[in-house]
Design a protein around this motif. Structure first.
Motif, PDB file in Angstrom:
ATOM      1  N   ALA A  65     -11.658  -0.078  -1.680  1.00  0.00           N
ATOM      2  CA  ALA A  65     -10.326  -0.671  -1.574  1.00  0.00           C
ATOM      3  C   ALA A  65      -9.337  -0.199  -2.639  1.00  0.00           C
ATOM      4  O   ALA A  65      -8.126  -0.275  -2.436  1.00  0.00           O
ATOM      5  CB  ALA A  65     -10.445  -2.195  -1.612  1.00  0.00           C
ATOM      6  N   SER A  66      -9.826   0.281  -3.779  1.00  0.00           N
ATOM      7  CA  SER A  66      -8.937   0.769  -4.842  1.00  0.00           C
ATOM      8  C   SER A  66      -9.768   1.512  -5.883  1.00  0.00           C
ATOM      9  O   SER A  66     -11.008   1.414  -5.882  1.00  0.00           O
ATOM     10  CB  SER A  66      -8.213  -0.400  -5.531  1.00  0.00           C
ATOM     11  OG  SER A  66      -9.132  -1.184  -6.269  1.00  0.00           O
ATOM     12  N   GLY A  67      -9.088   2.204  -6.758  1.00  0.00           N
ATOM     13  CA  GLY A  67      -9.778   2.863  -7.866  1.00  0.00           C
ATOM     14  C   GLY A  67     -10.425   1.842  -8.791  1.00  0.00           C
ATOM     15  O   GLY A  67     -11.483   2.107  -9.381  1.00  0.00           O
ATOM     16  N   ALA A  70     -13.571   0.662  -7.226  1.00  0.00           N
ATOM     17  CA  ALA A  70     -14.572   1.733  -7.347  1.00  0.00           C
ATOM     18  C   ALA A  70     -15.277   1.619  -8.703  1.00  0.00           C
ATOM     19  O   ALA A  70     -16.512   1.627  -8.786  1.00  0.00           O
ATOM     20  CB  ALA A  70     -13.906   3.095  -7.190  1.00  0.00           C
ATOM     21  N   LEU A  71     -14.483   1.472  -9.774  1.00  0.00           N
ATOM     22  CA  LEU A  71     -15.069   1.327 -11.114  1.00  0.00           C
ATOM     23  C   LEU A  71     -15.916   0.059 -11.209  1.00  0.00           C
ATOM     24  O   LEU A  71     -17.014   0.064 -11.774  1.00  0.00           O
ATOM     25  CB  LEU A  71     -13.956   1.273 -12.173  1.00  0.00           C
ATOM     26  CG  LEU A  71     -13.291   2.606 -12.528  1.00  0.00           C
ATOM     27  CD1 LEU A  71     -11.980   2.358 -13.267  1.00  0.00           C
ATOM     28  CD2 LEU A  71     -14.217   3.468 -13.376  1.00  0.00           C
ATOM     29  N   LEU A  72     -15.384  -1.022 -10.639  1.00  0.00           N
ATOM     30  CA  LEU A  72     -16.097  -2.300 -10.694  1.00  0.00           C
ATOM     31  C   LEU A  72     -17.476  -2.175 -10.020  1.00  0.00           C
ATOM     32  O   LEU A  72     -18.499  -2.595 -10.584  1.00  0.00           O
ATOM     33  CB  LEU A  72     -15.260  -3.383 -10.000  1.00  0.00           C
ATOM     34  CG  LEU A  72     -15.860  -4.790  -9.981  1.00  0.00           C
ATOM     35  CD1 LEU A  72     -15.962  -5.362 -11.403  1.00  0.00           C
ATOM     36  CD2 LEU A  72     -15.014  -5.732  -9.111  1.00  0.00           C
ATOM     37  N   LEU A 194     -12.429   7.499  -7.632  1.00  0.00           N
ATOM     38  CA  LEU A 194     -11.118   8.040  -7.266  1.00  0.00           C
ATOM     39  C   LEU A 194     -10.172   6.899  -6.916  1.00  0.00           C
ATOM     40  O   LEU A 194     -10.611   5.840  -6.476  1.00  0.00           O
ATOM     41  CB  LEU A 194     -11.223   8.946  -6.032  1.00  0.00           C
ATOM     42  CG  LEU A 194     -12.302  10.020  -5.999  1.00  0.00           C
ATOM     43  CD1 LEU A 194     -12.186  10.823  -4.699  1.00  0.00           C
ATOM     44  CD2 LEU A 194     -12.203  10.932  -7.199  1.00  0.00           C
ATOM     45  N   SER A 195      -8.880   7.156  -7.079  1.00  0.00           N
ATOM     46  CA  SER A 195      -7.851   6.210  -6.651  1.00  0.00           C
ATOM     47  C   SER A 195      -6.882   6.923  -5.716  1.00  0.00           C
ATOM     48  O   SER A 195      -6.512   8.077  -5.969  1.00  0.00           O
ATOM     49  CB  SER A 195      -7.072   5.677  -7.854  1.00  0.00           C
ATOM     50  OG  SER A 195      -5.879   5.031  -7.417  1.00  0.00           O
ATOM     51  N   PHE A 196      -6.445   6.223  -4.684  1.00  0.00           N
ATOM     52  CA  PHE A 196      -5.434   6.767  -3.773  1.00  0.00           C
ATOM     53  C   PHE A 196      -4.142   5.963  -3.846  1.00  0.00           C
ATOM     54  O   PHE A 196      -3.378   5.906  -2.870  1.00  0.00           O
ATOM     55  CB  PHE A 196      -5.978   6.807  -2.334  1.00  0.00           C
ATOM     56  CG  PHE A 196      -7.302   7.512  -2.223  1.00  0.00           C
ATOM     57  CD1 PHE A 196      -7.480   8.782  -2.751  1.00  0.00           C
ATOM     58  CD2 PHE A 196      -8.389   6.893  -1.612  1.00  0.00           C
ATOM     59  CE1 PHE A 196      -8.707   9.437  -2.664  1.00  0.00           C
ATOM     60  CE2 PHE A 196      -9.613   7.530  -1.513  1.00  0.00           C
ATOM     61  CZ  PHE A 196      -9.778   8.807  -2.047  1.00  0.00           C
ATOM     62  N   PHE A 197      -3.905   5.308  -4.971  1.00  0.00           N
ATOM     63  CA  PHE A 197      -2.612   4.654  -5.208  1.00  0.00           C
ATOM     64  C   PHE A 197      -1.522   5.696  -4.907  1.00  0.00           C
ATOM     65  O   PHE A 197      -1.716   6.879  -5.173  1.00  0.00           O
ATOM     66  CB  PHE A 197      -2.570   4.189  -6.676  1.00  0.00           C
ATOM     67  CG  PHE A 197      -1.381   3.344  -7.009  1.00  0.00           C
ATOM     68  CD1 PHE A 197      -1.349   2.006  -6.677  1.00  0.00           C
ATOM     69  CD2 PHE A 197      -0.275   3.899  -7.652  1.00  0.00           C
ATOM     70  CE1 PHE A 197      -0.241   1.226  -6.979  1.00  0.00           C
ATOM     71  CE2 PHE A 197       0.841   3.128  -7.953  1.00  0.00           C
ATOM     72  CZ  PHE A 197       0.850   1.791  -7.616  1.00  0.00           C
ATOM     73  N   PRO A 198      -0.381   5.254  -4.332  1.00  0.00           N
ATOM     74  CA  PRO A 198       0.597   6.244  -3.851  1.00  0.00           C
ATOM     75  C   PRO A 198       1.043   7.291  -4.872  1.00  0.00           C
ATOM     76  O   PRO A 198       1.391   8.408  -4.491  1.00  0.00           O
ATOM     77  CB  PRO A 198       1.778   5.363  -3.411  1.00  0.00           C
ATOM     78  CG  PRO A 198       1.145   4.061  -3.032  1.00  0.00           C
ATOM     79  CD  PRO A 198      -0.024   3.880  -3.964  1.00  0.00           C
ATOM     80  N   SER A 199       1.027   6.970  -6.168  1.00  0.00           N
ATOM     81  CA  SER A 199       1.498   7.949  -7.150  1.00  0.00           C
ATOM     82  C   SER A 199       0.416   8.906  -7.629  1.00  0.00           C
ATOM     83  O   SER A 199       0.695   9.806  -8.414  1.00  0.00           O
ATOM     84  CB  SER A 199       2.098   7.217  -8.352  1.00  0.00           C
ATOM     85  OG  SER A 199       1.093   6.452  -8.988  1.00  0.00           O
ATOM     86  N   LYS A 200      -0.826   8.735  -7.192  1.00  0.00           N
ATOM     87  CA  LYS A 200      -1.889   9.658  -7.634  1.00  0.00           C
ATOM     88  C   LYS A 200      -1.752  10.974  -6.854  1.00  0.00           C
ATOM     89  O   LYS A 200      -1.145  11.005  -5.788  1.00  0.00           O
ATOM     90  CB  LYS A 200      -3.265   9.042  -7.380  1.00  0.00           C
ATOM     91  CG  LYS A 200      -3.436   7.637  -7.927  1.00  0.00           C
ATOM     92  CD  LYS A 200      -3.571   7.588  -9.443  1.00  0.00           C
ATOM     93  CE  LYS A 200      -3.416   6.149  -9.895  1.00  0.00           C
ATOM     94  NZ  LYS A 200      -4.147   5.751 -11.052  1.00  0.00           N
ATOM     95  N   PRO A 201      -2.386  12.049  -7.356  1.00  0.00           N
ATOM     96  CA  PRO A 201      -2.211  13.329  -6.656  1.00  0.00           C
ATOM     97  C   PRO A 201      -2.550  13.245  -5.162  1.00  0.00           C
ATOM     98  O   PRO A 201      -1.798  13.756  -4.329  1.00  0.00           O
ATOM     99  CB  PRO A 201      -3.166  14.263  -7.408  1.00  0.00           C
ATOM    100  CG  PRO A 201      -3.196  13.702  -8.800  1.00  0.00           C
ATOM    101  CD  PRO A 201      -3.106  12.203  -8.626  1.00  0.00           C
TER     102      PRO A 201
HETATM  103  C1  LIG Z   1      -4.803   4.390 -11.295  1.00  0.00           C
HETATM  104  C2  LIG Z   1      -5.944   4.359 -12.192  1.00  0.00           C
HETATM  105  C3  LIG Z   1      -7.041   3.503 -11.959  1.00  0.00           C
HETATM  106  C4  LIG Z   1      -7.020   2.417 -10.936  1.00  0.00           C
HETATM  107  O1  LIG Z   1      -6.782   2.803  -9.640  1.00  0.00           O
HETATM  108  P1  LIG Z   1      -6.181   1.746  -8.587  1.00  0.00           P
HETATM  109  O2  LIG Z   1      -6.402   2.451  -7.276  1.00  0.00           O
HETATM  110  O3  LIG Z   1      -4.731   1.575  -8.918  1.00  0.00           O
HETATM  111  O4  LIG Z   1      -6.949   0.499  -8.685  1.00  0.00           O
HETATM  112  C5  LIG Z   1      -8.136   3.597 -12.791  1.00  0.00           C
HETATM  113  N1  LIG Z   1      -8.164   4.474 -13.810  1.00  0.00           N
HETATM  114  C6  LIG Z   1      -7.131   5.294 -14.081  1.00  0.00           C
HETATM  115  C7  LIG Z   1      -7.246   6.245 -15.218  1.00  0.00           C
HETATM  116  C8  LIG Z   1      -5.985   5.255 -13.293  1.00  0.00           C
HETATM  117  O5  LIG Z   1      -4.960   6.075 -13.567  1.00  0.00           O
END
Ligand SMILES: *Cc1c(COP(=O)(O)O)cnc(C)c1O
Length: 385
Positions: A65-67, A70-72, A194-201
């Motif tokens: 669901a989010s980066g 993923a870490l959690l 990985l994160s796919f938040f809109p501002s990530k690559p």
């Molecule tokens: C954006 C980011 C995250 C978290 O990703 P989300 O998808 O926003 O939850 C974790 N670590 C780093 C270094 C990030 O830049």
């Protein structure tokens, strides 16, 4: 009334322009989901997972669901909890550290390299020593972060973590698409997030993320964790999990984005090269990690002090150029983390927040936009001389 000359306004992240460029192919993918209506774990999620794994050179990818999730889930998989120390850089986004505290563990903040801003091996060694001497936490894991899109020193981290008996985790939220010593990032650690938040690559249109791993058992564990800890059948609850799935609609958007991702990475790299080549004296372009290619999530320059940084930021704003500060404070200075910090000074991380300034770097920037930014930087530097 005098007429103002038309002023160029540049966007820091230009999703409308991205829509104009890619909207058609994204819409087709979204329409397919609307037709089959399998909104949770539909076929696009698996298709994306296969392509992400292939792209990152890992055996498995699990869409989440989010980066942050993923870490959690990676830390849940390691059974991080009270009494456990997890080492991570003090100069990163809060998500890297918050997941440790959510599980009751203790983040141990580590200083960063003064040139590349990546986690410092020397500081890591000091911090481990300090934790061992204090004796109240068990050192368990280290999270390497590829800050701004450039790789952390993975080979050195790997041999150090192995020698010390620590689990190595890769936070690749900013760096998917980058490479290190000829290898695409995605399989440097036991698990990569990985994160796919809109501002990530590789950005979606909402929240999304993934975990990459080469380990079959871990992949099965993450599949279980993202669906409430389910066992072999739907209503068998084998462990405590979360609702951490990637939406089918996000997977559909990301599949269309992945088709053009290589080209976007090249465009980001070309913009970074233009900035580097024409950066005036007094503004330090980002130091490159040797033998690597950045995914350029962020292009951050360094100024001599806070006054100069603030002055450049407001000069650029007046020229229609938005900028951002990643990150104004190291994590151990943040109110949420300060009580969990042992008081060690981390001088590099502590000094960077006042001096960094991120310039726009995204594939929608035109050559004219880049020229406008370079001219503004040089105009400002000229006025300082
Ligand atoms: C954006 C980011 C995250 C978290 O990703 P989300 O998808 O926003 O939850 C974790 N670590 C780093 C270094 C990030 O830049």
């Amino acid at each position: 009334m005098t007429r103002q000359p038309e002023k160029r306004q540049i966007a820091f992240l230009d999703l409308p322009a991205q829509q104009a460029r890619l909207g058609g192919s994204i819409q087709k993918r979204v329409d397919a989901v609307m037709a089959h209506c399998r909104f949770v774990l539909g076929p696009e999620v698996q298709e994306l997972e296969q392509r992400l794994a292939a792209f990152g050179g890992a055996k498995h990818a699990i869409g989440v669901a989010s980066g942050t999730d993923a870490l959690l889930m990676v830390l849940m998989g390691e059974e991080i909890g009270p009494g456990d120390a997890v080492f991570l850089p003090a100069f990163t986004y809060t998500a890297t550290a918050e997941v440790v505290l959510l599980l009751g563990g203790t983040p141990v903040f580590v200083d960063v390299d003064p040139q590349t801003f990546q986690i410092s091996l020397a500081s890591l060694k000091d911090r481990l020593e300090a934790v061992r001497e204090a004796g109240d936490l068990e050192p368990r894991a280290v999270i390497g972060v590829d800050l701004f899109g450039q790789p952390a020193p993975w080979d050195e981290l790997k041999s150090w973590a192995t020698a010390e008996g620590l689990t190595l985790i890769a936070d690749c939220a900013q760096s998917f698409g980058a490479s290190y010593r000829g290898r695409r990032l995605g399989h440097e650690a036991k698990a990569t997030t990985l994160s796919f938040f809109p501002s990530k690559p590789l950005g979606g249109y909402g929240d999304g993320g993934a975990i990459l791993t080469d380990d079959d058992d871990l992949a099965a564990l993450y599949h279980s964790l993202r669906t409430h800890g389910e066992g072999r059948t739907r209503y068998e609850v084998e462990r405590i999990g979360i609702n951490g799935r990637l939406d089918t609609l996000q997977a559909a958007v990301l599949l269309a984005k992945l088709d053009v991702f290589e080209g976007e990475l090249k465009r980001r790299d070309a913009i970074a090269a233009s900035y580097d080549a024409e950066m005036p004296a007094g503004i330090v372009p980002p130091a490159r990690v040797p033998d690597s290619e950045s995914a350029w999530a962020i292009y951050s320059v360094l100024l001599p002090d806070a006054a100069k940084r603030d002055a450049l930021q407001s000069f650029l704003k007046d020229a229609g150029i938005p900028t951002a500060v990643y990150y104004p404070k190291p994590l151990h200075y943040q109110p949420a983390y300060a009580p969990h910090h042992d008081g060690a000074s981390l001088p590099v991380a502590e000094g960077l927040g006042a001096r960094v300034l991120a310039l726009p770097i995204h594939p929608e920037l035109t050559d004219e936009d880049v020229r406008h930014i370079i001219e503004a930087l040089n105009r400002w530097a000229g006025e300082q001389a």
